[in-house]
Design an enzyme around this catalytic site. Structure first.
Site, PDB file in Angstrom:
ATOM      1  N   ARG A  50       0.823  -1.218   0.000  1.00 41.68           N
ATOM      2  CA  ARG A  50       0.000   0.000   0.000  1.00 41.68           C
ATOM      3  C   ARG A  50       0.851   1.260   0.000  1.00 41.68           C
ATOM      4  O   ARG A  50       0.412   2.333  -0.425  1.00 41.68           O
ATOM      5  CB  ARG A  50      -0.973  -0.026   1.190  1.00 41.68           C
ATOM      6  N   TYR A 103     -14.176  21.291 -10.832  1.00 46.64           N
ATOM      7  CA  TYR A 103     -14.682  19.995 -11.304  1.00 46.64           C
ATOM      8  C   TYR A 103     -15.840  19.543 -10.406  1.00 46.64           C
ATOM      9  O   TYR A 103     -15.704  19.548  -9.168  1.00 46.64           O
ATOM     10  CB  TYR A 103     -13.506  19.017 -11.230  1.00 46.64           C
ATOM     11  N   ASP A 175      -5.732  22.270  -8.904  1.00 44.59           N
ATOM     12  CA  ASP A 175      -5.982  21.156  -9.818  1.00 44.59           C
ATOM     13  C   ASP A 175      -5.344  21.524 -11.154  1.00 44.59           C
ATOM     14  O   ASP A 175      -5.812  22.416 -11.869  1.00 44.59           O
ATOM     15  CB  ASP A 175      -7.492  20.937  -9.960  1.00 44.59           C
ATOM     16  N   LYS A 200      -6.127  11.508 -17.059  1.00 37.13           N
ATOM     17  CA  LYS A 200      -6.309  12.237 -18.308  1.00 37.13           C
ATOM     18  C   LYS A 200      -5.055  12.107 -19.172  1.00 37.13           C
ATOM     19  O   LYS A 200      -4.856  11.118 -19.831  1.00 37.13           O
ATOM     20  CB  LYS A 200      -6.675  13.687 -18.014  1.00 37.13           C
TER      21      LYS A 200
HETATM   22  C1  LIG Z   1     -11.245  14.004 -14.346  1.00 37.63           C
HETATM   23  C2  LIG Z   1     -10.879  15.094 -13.448  1.00 37.63           C
HETATM   24  C3  LIG Z   1     -10.652  14.864 -12.105  1.00 37.63           C
HETATM   25  C4  LIG Z   1     -10.880  13.538 -11.449  1.00 37.63           C
HETATM   26  O1  LIG Z   1     -10.086  12.520 -11.936  1.00 37.63           O
HETATM   27  P1  LIG Z   1     -10.497  10.978 -11.740  1.00 37.63           P
HETATM   28  O2  LIG Z   1      -9.269  10.248 -11.987  1.00 37.63           O
HETATM   29  O3  LIG Z   1     -11.603  10.720 -12.714  1.00 37.63           O
HETATM   30  O4  LIG Z   1     -11.002  10.849 -10.326  1.00 37.63           O
HETATM   31  C5  LIG Z   1     -10.234  15.929 -11.334  1.00 37.63           C
HETATM   32  N1  LIG Z   1     -10.076  17.160 -11.856  1.00 37.63           N
HETATM   33  C6  LIG Z   1     -10.293  17.424 -13.144  1.00 37.63           C
HETATM   34  C7  LIG Z   1     -10.084  18.793 -13.666  1.00 37.63           C
HETATM   35  C8  LIG Z   1     -10.721  16.403 -13.987  1.00 37.63           C
HETATM   36  O5  LIG Z   1     -10.978  16.670 -15.266  1.00 37.63           O
END
Ligand SMILES: *Cc1c(COP(=O)(O)O)cnc(C)c1O
Length: 386
Positions: A50, A103, A175, A200
């Site tokens: 972990r 988000y 973010d 992403k």
């Molecule tokens: C997709 C996304 C997230 C979350 O990511 P996951 O891996 O799907 O939990 C957070 N912030 C932004 C800007 C996103 O586009």
């Protein structure tokens, strides 16, 4: 080192007399220590699944180099990376200032989870800049930013927000998913934490979820590490391996996403069906001047505000698309186009426009093929109107 080079050289094995180019996947819960001294020594680095394996360390090293952090840790999703980065710094009675363009699942975490534990989210207009100081109290522990904002793409003044945070003892958590850590460096701009949904662009192939948290200093890093530990977060070695594999080609992919995205955005901005394009590299995007100052490029995700059009015509547009898929997430090799609804989320600065908003992710297909696809969509839209 330039970004392209960092992504290639970081996190590579260096075993003698020979080693594979990449760390093989190391699946493990239990690690065995041959001697008592090894047992003591091991606890400093790799001890238990972990806490991560060589695959996790390699990916962390790579993202950390990219983000310019003191330390980077992984989370099982982008959302959990955000959750851990907020929980690390607040307790009951505290306040968190949150961008109104954040988000949506981040927003739901604040509204439905943080509130239950006595932490109050307060939403601010994404372009507030230094006026954010007016909202800060001694209870403010985290300022949450996302630049550009989800769905509406406002580019935030991170240095101004960082200054407010520094003056008040709060931490700026950013973010940074849109820039993939390549085109924007929140830590250099003053943020305490830069988070990415590696799901992403880092992964880049729409087949794995992962998150990263880069911390600017030791104290911040320790708090983030303990939050992840106490949440029981675990990233599989396979996913860390996949994300690092994606990261190796990130700069090359991103350059292409940028080129195609810009071409589509410019083409769309000349279309009669389009009200305006929300692409940070275009003047029509709120915060464009800040993008020019703080970013070195644009990824392939942007928004388009259409002129008012009825639902049947909008449905005809989407149904006619053959290359653009309708699906959540983005950052993969495939192009996406979805109808989004900023009016459903905003509270600090309501989105009142009646025009439909669509979000486009420019994938790695040929740009002219993608334009032909959009043309097909607009023709179907026009046919449905008559
Ligand atoms: C997709 C996304 C997230 C979350 O990511 P996951 O891996 O799907 O939990 C957070 N912030 C932004 C800007 C996103 O586009």
């Amino acid at each position: 080192m330039k970004e392209e080079t960092k992504l290639i050289v970081a996190g590579r094995p260096h075993r003698r007399p020979a080693h594979p180019v990449n760390h093989p996947v190391e699946r493990a819960s239990t690690y065995l220590f041959p001697s008592y001294d090894d047992f003591l020594e091991g606890a400093k680095n790799i001890t238990y699944g972990r806490l991560g394996t060589a695959n996790h360390r390699a990916l962390e090293e790579t993202v950390n180099l990219l983000e310019g952090g003191y330390e980077t840790r992984l989370a099982p999703s982008g959302l959990q990376a955000i959750v851990a980065s907020v929980l690390a710094f607040c307790q009951a009675g505290d306040q968190v200032l949150v961008s109104d363009a954040v988000y949506d699942p981040t927003r739901k975490f604040c509204d439905r989870f943080l509130k239950r534990f006595g932490v109050e989210p307060i939403y601010y207009p994404p372009l507030i800049g230094e006026d954010l100081a007016d909202l800060v109290t001694e209870r403010t522990k985290v300022i949450l930013a996302e630049s550009p904002g989800s769905l509406t793409f406002e580019v935030q003044d991170l240095p101004a927000l960082a200054l407010v945070a520094r003056k008040t003892g709060a931490r700026l958590v950013v973010d940074n998913t849109w820039s993939a850590g390549v085109y924007c460096k929140p830590i250099a701009l003053g943020a305490a934490v830069s988070v990415q949904a590696g799901t992403k662009y880092l992964v880049g192939h729409a087949d794995c979820l992962i998150g990263s948290i880069a911390s600017a200093d030791e104290e911040t890093a320790r708090a983030v590490f303990h939050a992840l530990l106490q949440l029981g977060a675990n990233v599989s070695a396979d996913d860390a391996w996949l994300a690092l594999r994606g990261a190796r080609t990130l700069a090359a992919r991103l350059a292409r996403h940028q080129e195609t995205g810009l071409k589509l955005a410019k083409w769309l901005s000349r279309r009669p069906e389009v009200e305006r394009v929300l692409h940070p590299a275009l003047k029509s995007c709120p915060g464009h001047a800040i993008w020019k100052r703080d970013f070195t490029g644009a990824s392939g995700l942007f928004g388009v505000v259409l002129k008012p059009v009825g639902l049947p015509a909008l449905k005809a547009f989407f149904n006619a698309l053959k290359l653009f898929g309708m699906g959540f997430s983005w950052g993969g090799f495939e192009s996406l186009c979805v109808h989004v609804h900023p009016e459903r989320y905003r509270t600090a600065e309501p989105w009142t426009e009646e025009c439909p908003v669509i979000r486009i992710h420019a994938g790695l297909e040929d740009a002219d093929d993608l334009i032909a696809d959009l043309e097909r969509g607009f023709s179907a839209m026009a046919a449905a109107k008559t």
